[in-house]
Design a protein around this motif. Structure first.
Motif, PDB file in Angstrom:
ATOM      1  N   VAL A  58       0.831  -1.203   0.000  1.00  0.00           N
ATOM      2  CA  VAL A  58       0.000   0.000   0.000  1.00  0.00           C
ATOM      3  C   VAL A  58       0.869   1.258   0.000  1.00  0.00           C
ATOM      4  O   VAL A  58       0.544   2.242  -0.675  1.00  0.00           O
ATOM      5  N   ALA A  59       1.987   1.237   0.706  1.00  0.00           N
ATOM      6  CA  ALA A  59       2.872   2.396   0.765  1.00  0.00           C
ATOM      7  C   ALA A  59       3.450   2.719  -0.610  1.00  0.00           C
ATOM      8  O   ALA A  59       3.656   3.886  -0.945  1.00  0.00           O
ATOM      9  N   GLU A  60       3.700   1.702  -1.408  1.00  0.00           N
ATOM     10  CA  GLU A  60       4.289   1.907  -2.730  1.00  0.00           C
ATOM     11  C   GLU A  60       3.266   2.326  -3.771  1.00  0.00           C
ATOM     12  O   GLU A  60       3.551   3.154  -4.620  1.00  0.00           O
ATOM     13  N   ALA A  61       2.086   1.747  -3.729  1.00  0.00           N
ATOM     14  CA  ALA A  61       1.145   1.963  -4.817  1.00  0.00           C
ATOM     15  C   ALA A  61      -0.250   2.387  -4.367  1.00  0.00           C
ATOM     16  O   ALA A  61      -1.099   2.640  -5.200  1.00  0.00           O
ATOM     17  N   GLY A  62      -0.482   2.457  -3.073  1.00  0.00           N
ATOM     18  CA  GLY A  62      -1.830   2.725  -2.592  1.00  0.00           C
ATOM     19  C   GLY A  62      -2.697   1.495  -2.798  1.00  0.00           C
ATOM     20  O   GLY A  62      -2.299   0.556  -3.477  1.00  0.00           O
ATOM     21  N   GLY A  63      -3.852   1.482  -2.220  1.00  0.00           N
ATOM     22  CA  GLY A  63      -4.709   0.325  -2.434  1.00  0.00           C
ATOM     23  C   GLY A  63      -5.832   0.242  -1.437  1.00  0.00           C
ATOM     24  O   GLY A  63      -5.912   1.015  -0.482  1.00  0.00           O
ATOM     25  N   VAL A  64      -6.690  -0.710  -1.694  1.00  0.00           N
ATOM     26  CA  VAL A  64      -7.844  -0.974  -0.853  1.00  0.00           C
ATOM     27  C   VAL A  64      -7.890  -2.482  -0.616  1.00  0.00           C
ATOM     28  O   VAL A  64      -7.708  -3.263  -1.549  1.00  0.00           O
ATOM     29  N   LEU A  65      -8.110  -2.877   0.616  1.00  0.00           N
ATOM     30  CA  LEU A  65      -8.287  -4.292   0.924  1.00  0.00           C
ATOM     31  C   LEU A  65      -9.781  -4.582   0.876  1.00  0.00           C
ATOM     32  O   LEU A  65     -10.555  -4.054   1.660  1.00  0.00           O
ATOM     33  N   PHE A  66     -10.166  -5.394  -0.091  1.00  0.00           N
ATOM     34  CA  PHE A  66     -11.565  -5.758  -0.268  1.00  0.00           C
ATOM     35  C   PHE A  66     -11.718  -7.225   0.106  1.00  0.00           C
ATOM     36  O   PHE A  66     -11.043  -8.087  -0.455  1.00  0.00           O
ATOM     37  N   VAL A  67     -12.580  -7.495   1.055  1.00  0.00           N
ATOM     38  CA  VAL A  67     -12.815  -8.869   1.502  1.00  0.00           C
ATOM     39  C   VAL A  67     -14.235  -9.243   1.095  1.00  0.00           C
ATOM     40  O   VAL A  67     -15.201  -8.690   1.604  1.00  0.00           O
ATOM     41  N   ASP A  68     -14.319 -10.176   0.166  1.00  0.00           N
ATOM     42  CA  ASP A  68     -15.607 -10.616  -0.339  1.00  0.00           C
ATOM     43  C   ASP A  68     -16.034 -11.889   0.391  1.00  0.00           C
ATOM     44  O   ASP A  68     -15.194 -12.722   0.742  1.00  0.00           O
ATOM     45  N   ASP A  69     -17.294 -12.027   0.634  1.00  0.00           N
ATOM     46  CA  ASP A  69     -17.859 -13.227   1.268  1.00  0.00           C
ATOM     47  C   ASP A  69     -17.215 -13.530   2.617  1.00  0.00           C
ATOM     48  O   ASP A  69     -16.855 -14.672   2.918  1.00  0.00           O
ATOM     49  N   LEU A  70     -17.077 -12.505   3.429  1.00  0.00           N
ATOM     50  CA  LEU A  70     -16.462 -12.664   4.740  1.00  0.00           C
ATOM     51  C   LEU A  70     -17.198 -13.699   5.596  1.00  0.00           C
ATOM     52  O   LEU A  70     -16.583 -14.369   6.422  1.00  0.00           O
ATOM     53  N   HIS A  71     -18.467 -13.869   5.354  1.00  0.00           N
ATOM     54  CA  HIS A  71     -19.239 -14.857   6.135  1.00  0.00           C
ATOM     55  C   HIS A  71     -18.750 -16.284   5.891  1.00  0.00           C
ATOM     56  O   HIS A  71     -19.033 -17.170   6.688  1.00  0.00           O
ATOM     57  N   TRP A  72     -17.960 -16.518   4.832  1.00  0.00           N
ATOM     58  CA  TRP A  72     -17.410 -17.841   4.562  1.00  0.00           C
ATOM     59  C   TRP A  72     -15.990 -18.001   5.104  1.00  0.00           C
ATOM     60  O   TRP A  72     -15.380 -19.063   4.962  1.00  0.00           O
ATOM     61  N   ALA A  73     -15.446 -16.968   5.702  1.00  0.00           N
ATOM     62  CA  ALA A  73     -14.054 -17.009   6.174  1.00  0.00           C
ATOM     63  C   ALA A  73     -13.880 -18.037   7.291  1.00  0.00           C
ATOM     64  O   ALA A  73     -14.756 -18.211   8.138  1.00  0.00           O
ATOM     65  N   ARG A  75     -11.685 -19.619  10.644  1.00  0.00           N
ATOM     66  CA  ARG A  75     -11.258 -19.021  11.913  1.00  0.00           C
ATOM     67  C   ARG A  75      -9.913 -18.312  11.772  1.00  0.00           C
ATOM     68  O   ARG A  75      -9.718 -17.218  12.283  1.00  0.00           O
ATOM     69  N   ALA A  76      -8.961 -18.912  11.069  1.00  0.00           N
ATOM     70  CA  ALA A  76      -7.636 -18.299  10.913  1.00  0.00           C
ATOM     71  C   ALA A  76      -7.729 -16.965  10.173  1.00  0.00           C
ATOM     72  O   ALA A  76      -7.063 -15.995  10.543  1.00  0.00           O
ATOM     73  N   THR A  77      -8.556 -16.906   9.145  1.00  0.00           N
ATOM     74  CA  THR A  77      -8.734 -15.660   8.393  1.00  0.00           C
ATOM     75  C   THR A  77      -9.363 -14.596   9.275  1.00  0.00           C
ATOM     76  O   THR A  77      -8.934 -13.432   9.273  1.00  0.00           O
ATOM     77  N   LEU A  78     -10.370 -14.976  10.036  1.00  0.00           N
ATOM     78  CA  LEU A  78     -11.015 -14.012  10.942  1.00  0.00           C
ATOM     79  C   LEU A  78     -10.044 -13.527  12.013  1.00  0.00           C
ATOM     80  O   LEU A  78     -10.036 -12.335  12.356  1.00  0.00           O
ATOM     81  N   ASP A  79      -9.213 -14.426  12.514  1.00  0.00           N
ATOM     82  CA  ASP A  79      -8.214 -14.027  13.507  1.00  0.00           C
ATOM     83  C   ASP A  79      -7.235 -13.021  12.907  1.00  0.00           C
ATOM     84  O   ASP A  79      -6.848 -12.048  13.558  1.00  0.00           O
ATOM     85  N   TRP A  80      -6.820 -13.251  11.647  1.00  0.00           N
ATOM     86  CA  TRP A  80      -5.892 -12.323  11.001  1.00  0.00           C
ATOM     87  C   TRP A  80      -6.543 -10.962  10.766  1.00  0.00           C
ATOM     88  O   TRP A  80      -5.932  -9.929  11.012  1.00  0.00           O
ATOM     89  N   ILE A  81      -7.782 -10.947  10.325  1.00  0.00           N
ATOM     90  CA  ILE A  81      -8.478  -9.675  10.115  1.00  0.00           C
ATOM     91  C   ILE A  81      -8.618  -8.937  11.435  1.00  0.00           C
ATOM     92  O   ILE A  81      -8.429  -7.718  11.489  1.00  0.00           O
TER      93      ILE A  81
END
Length: 86
Positions: A58-73, A75-81
């Motif tokens: 993000v520092a180099e190019a900017g950006g947006v983190l888009f998480v689609d279908d979070l309801h399917w994530a 436990r590990a993904t939810l912990d990281w978020i």
């Protein structure tokens, strides 16, 4: 530079946990030696490495983190978020 060193360190930490990353970051592959750590520390270090990689991108190019279908994530993904937003 300091930013390049931090990026390599983050890539190395990710490559320890996800060997496929080593192919994308050759410098990380050379220094990615698997170290035995308690599971909690290994998870925290991995989460921090992902946050650093994301921050560097993000520092180099900017950006947006888009998480689609979070309801399917899993436990590990939810912990990281959770780690990311705190």
């Amino acid at each position: 530079t300091g930013r390049a060193n931090a990026r390599l360190e983050s890539q190395t930490e990710v490559a320890r946990a996800v060997p496929e990353v080593a192919a994308l970051a050759p410098g990380a592959a050379r220094s990615a030696v698997r170290a035995e750590r308690p599971p909690e520390e290994a998870e925290r270090r991995l989460f921090e490495a992902f946050v650093r990689c994301l921050t560097a991108l993000v520092a180099e190019a900017g950006g947006v983190l888009f998480v689609d279908d979070l309801h399917w994530a899993d436990r590990a993904t939810l912990d990281w978020i959770d780690y990311l937003v705190h």
